[in-house]
Enzyme design. Structure first.
Site, PDB file in Angstrom:
ATOM      1  N   ARG A   1       4.759  -6.991   9.448  1.00  0.00           N
ATOM      2  CA  ARG A   1       4.816  -8.436   9.663  1.00  0.00           C
ATOM      3  C   ARG A   1       6.222  -8.914  10.004  1.00  0.00           C
ATOM      4  O   ARG A   1       6.422  -9.643  10.988  1.00  0.00           O
ATOM      5  CB  ARG A   1       4.305  -9.180   8.420  1.00  0.00           C
ATOM      6  CG  ARG A   1       2.872  -8.857   8.037  1.00  0.00           C
ATOM      7  CD  ARG A   1       2.380  -9.764   6.933  1.00  0.00           C
ATOM      8  NE  ARG A   1       1.158  -9.263   6.317  1.00  0.00           N
ATOM      9  CZ  ARG A   1       0.152 -10.029   5.911  1.00  0.00           C
ATOM     10  NH1 ARG A   1       0.217 -11.333   6.056  1.00  0.00           N
ATOM     11  NH2 ARG A   1      -0.914  -9.498   5.344  1.00  0.00           N
TER      12      ARG A   1
ATOM     13  N   ASP B   1      -7.332   3.189   7.477  1.00  0.00           N
ATOM     14  CA  ASP B   1      -7.538   2.816   8.877  1.00  0.00           C
ATOM     15  C   ASP B   1      -6.383   3.146   9.814  1.00  0.00           C
ATOM     16  O   ASP B   1      -6.526   3.914  10.765  1.00  0.00           O
ATOM     17  CB  ASP B   1      -7.887   1.325   8.969  1.00  0.00           C
ATOM     18  CG  ASP B   1      -6.958   0.436   8.155  1.00  0.00           C
ATOM     19  OD1 ASP B   1      -6.004   0.947   7.543  1.00  0.00           O
ATOM     20  OD2 ASP B   1      -7.190  -0.800   8.134  1.00  0.00           O
TER      21      ASP B   1
ATOM     22  N   GLU C   1      -9.579  -7.747  13.607  1.00  0.00           N
ATOM     23  CA  GLU C   1      -9.855  -6.408  14.138  1.00  0.00           C
ATOM     24  C   GLU C   1     -10.855  -6.395  15.292  1.00  0.00           C
ATOM     25  O   GLU C   1     -10.659  -5.679  16.285  1.00  0.00           O
ATOM     26  CB  GLU C   1     -10.333  -5.492  13.013  1.00  0.00           C
ATOM     27  CG  GLU C   1      -9.244  -5.035  12.079  1.00  0.00           C
ATOM     28  CD  GLU C   1      -8.798  -6.127  11.118  1.00  0.00           C
ATOM     29  OE1 GLU C   1      -7.646  -6.059  10.634  1.00  0.00           O
ATOM     30  OE2 GLU C   1      -9.601  -7.053  10.857  1.00  0.00           O
TER      31      GLU C   1
ATOM     32  N   GLU D   1       3.613  -3.937   4.418  1.00  0.00           N
ATOM     33  CA  GLU D   1       3.377  -5.315   4.848  1.00  0.00           C
ATOM     34  C   GLU D   1       4.644  -5.930   5.440  1.00  0.00           C
ATOM     35  O   GLU D   1       4.583  -6.666   6.438  1.00  0.00           O
ATOM     36  CB  GLU D   1       2.883  -6.157   3.673  1.00  0.00           C
ATOM     37  CG  GLU D   1       1.524  -5.748   3.124  1.00  0.00           C
ATOM     38  CD  GLU D   1       0.365  -6.092   4.052  1.00  0.00           C
ATOM     39  OE1 GLU D   1       0.613  -6.701   5.121  1.00  0.00           O
ATOM     40  OE2 GLU D   1      -0.781  -5.755   3.703  1.00  0.00           O
TER      41      GLU D   1
ATOM     42  N   SER E   1       0.245  -2.767  14.219  1.00  0.00           N
ATOM     43  CA  SER E   1      -0.950  -3.086  13.439  1.00  0.00           C
ATOM     44  C   SER E   1      -1.058  -4.562  13.086  1.00  0.00           C
ATOM     45  O   SER E   1      -2.094  -5.009  12.605  1.00  0.00           O
ATOM     46  CB  SER E   1      -0.954  -2.244  12.152  1.00  0.00           C
ATOM     47  OG  SER E   1      -2.192  -2.326  11.498  1.00  0.00           O
TER      48      SER E   1
END
Length: 589
Positions: A225, A354, A491, A221, A579
């Site tokens: 980010r 994913d 998404e 994360e 992502s």
């Protein structure tokens, strides 16, 4: 009947001070001795209760004083003025959500906001002109821009410097204490030409972004980010401040790799002690998490000339390449101590699985299509998805991707909203020369993902849907109550953007516009936009009072790009997008 009683006798002759004191004590003792055991017990209990209440009151008072002191000591920048919405925040005929009697354009008393002095950003502008983007044009793109302004205004007013805003209670929530929303939004602010807001965010990064906290953070994360956010802001604005911050956070994440006995990193690390470890709930790391950090660490190495970042991250991909797979598909858990998959775990393209597949393709693109095993693993994985996980619903022939259960590996007709990233990734692959059959699958999955929205009374997708497997079922796609929440995930709008940029088909713009209208209709509140707990009833959406940072970084960014008349506004021939929606430059190798 004999009754308990207390008899008190007092002298009527005036007493001296000393006599009065002695008389009072003597009377007190006589009174106490004459009380029954029950009466004494009651007095003891009452006294104890009073002392406890006094103690709790004292503690609560001190805590409130500490919180007040902490709030007043914050040196947080606050915008001094706000752009007008120009009446374009809501589509025609759409009413804003009204909660607790507050309309969407009303704000409470200024005393409720976090105190933050204004500042002068003159002289603190980026070092170069940076990448230039055209201003918003047309009603739709302007409406998305105004939605971002509305959300950003609420965040700045009530949660500035904190990770997330709680837009209903007008409070904030901290996860890593890294100002996630600010860092995640930097490139969105730049792309939307919100230069004043960008400069204010830059000033916060320069003066208040603080990694010296004894705090555990998640490698994945924080990478997508924070590291990704800084790197993207650096490439778009050409401001070296963001590269300096990226180097700092990247260095503090390295122990996840260096402390692990295998090429698989630990999932968490303390920013001060540098202690790296597995999550508290399991010895394993998520396969998607450890394989979705390579774009960022490679770019950090290429941008700083420090090769070790790319080396340690790419070893993860090299190692996973050597492991045994099932038709190119991977279990969703992997152990950093052994370096092996948790063989009994599920195989799925949704949560925890994913972005492994996404980053196979995107790493190959990022390196100028120069690493063949990435392409080969990607093609094998897509073939495995097609043969092992793709099914069609019996009534409407909706193509969907299911899961293989843990242990038995039986097929489970369950599909996360997260899976809706895949059509865009498939289209991106075809754009770069992957088999044309991938585009046919992408188009079919796009229709299914669209139905995940359009079938709901709110026109918002739930977190998870299930599919019937027999013709005689009432519904071939249905939602369980526990899965009916919407986190305003990006998404599907991400895939819409890829499909529109690659095909030019404006139907994808129309689909995105319908989704945007639903977001405005059912999630807009006074201080921004909130996640909701129920997409199945427009009259009972159960707002959850949270705005994730990815709503700023991805959902609104992709909608803004999707609504542009120039579908190549952010070209996939120049950038590979991580992502979390952060564009990074494509390299020659």
């Amino acid at each position: 009947m004999i009754k308990d009683h207390v008899s008190l006798n007092f002298d009527t002759v005036p007493l001296t001070g000393q006599q009065q004191k002695y008389s009072f004590k003597s009377s007190y003792r006589r009174c106490w001795r004459q009380l029954s055991k029950l009466q004494k017990l009651i007095l003891y209990l009452l006294t104890s209760i009073i002392l406890i209440l006094l103690l709790l009151w004292f503690i609560g008072t001190n805590k409130n004083l500490e919180q007040l002191s902490e709030t007043n000591s914050l040196k947080l920048p606050q915008p001094t003025s706000w752009p007008l919405d120009n009446g374009l925040s809501l589509p025609d005929g759409v009413e804003a959500v009204k909660l607790n009697g507050i309309e969407d354009n009303e704000f409470p008393n200024e005393k409720e906001q976090i105190a933050a002095p204004a500042f002068n950003v003159a002289g603190n502008t980026p070092s170069g002109d940076g990448v230039q983007f055209m201003p918003a044009a047309g009603y739709r793109q302007t409406a998305v821009l105004n939605a971002f302004k509305h959300a950003w205004k609420g965040y700045c007013k009530y949660a500035w410097g904190h990770d997330h805003i709680k837009p209903i209670t007008k409070k904030y929530q901290d996860w890593f204490n890294l100002g996630l929303t600010i860092v995640d939004s930097l490139d969105t602010l730049w792309i939307m030409n919100l230069r004043k807001e960008f400069d204010e965010a830059r000033e916060w990064v320069s003066t208040s972004f603080n990694l010296d906290r004894y705090k555990d953070v998640n490698l994945f994360e924080t990478t997508i980010r924070v590291l990704g956010g800084f790197l993207s802001a650096y490439h778009l604005s050409e401001d070296s401040l963001f590269l300096d911050k990226a180097l700092d956070i990247g260095t503090r994440l390295l122990p996840c790799f260096t402390k692990s006995p295998s090429p698989i990193p630990y999932s968490d690390v303390n920013l001060i002690s540098h202690l790296a470890h597995s999550p508290k709930w399991s010895p394993d790391s998520s396969t998607a998490e450890v394989s979705t950090i390579q774009l960022e660490f490679r770019d950090l190495s290429r941008s700083t000339g420090t090769q070790n970042f790319e080396n340690v991250a790419f070893k993860v991909s090299e190692h996973i390449h050597t492991l045994e797979k099932s038709y190119g598909l991977v279990p969703i858990y992997i152990n950093p101590n052994t370096g092996k998959f948790h063989r009994g775990s599920e195989i799925k393209i949704g949560a925890r699985g994913d972005s492994y597949y996404e980053y196979l393709l995107k790493q190959w693109i990022q390196t100028g299509k120069s690493i063949d095993f990435l392409k080969d693993d990607y093609i094998e994985a897509i073939d495995g998805i097609i043969t092992q996980l793709v099914r069609t619903s019996p009534r409407r022939n909706l193509t969907y991707i299911g899961e293989l259960k843990a242990g038995s590996r039986d097929f489970h007709p369950k599909m996360d909203h997260l899976v809706c990233y895949l059509p865009g990734t498939l289209a991106l692959g075809v754009h770069y020369g992957m088999p044309s059959s991938h585009m046919r699958l992408a188009e079919k999955l796009m229709e299914t993902c669209y139905r995940m929205y359009a079938d709901q009374p709110t026109f918002l997708s739930p977190e998870i849907v299930y599919f019937g497997t027999k013709v005689n079922v009432n519904q071939d796609m249905y939602v369980n109550t526990n899965d009916a929440h919407s986190l305003l995930r990006p998404e599907f709008v991400e895939s819409l953007w890829y499909m529109y940029q690659i095909s030019g088909n404006t139907t994808y713009q129309d689909w995105g516009w319908s989704i945007f209208q639903a977001i405005e209709r059912h999630t807009k509140v006074a201080a921004g936009f909130t996640t909701i707990g129920n997409v199945l009833d427009p009259n009972d959406t159960r707002p959850q009072d949270m705005t994730e940072s990815f709503f700023f970084a991805e959902t609104l960014k992709y909608l803004y790009l999707l609504m542009s008349d120039d579908r190549h506004m952010l070209s996939i021939d120049k950038y590979v997008v991580n992502s979390e929606g952060h564009p990074l430059p494509i390299r020659n190798r």
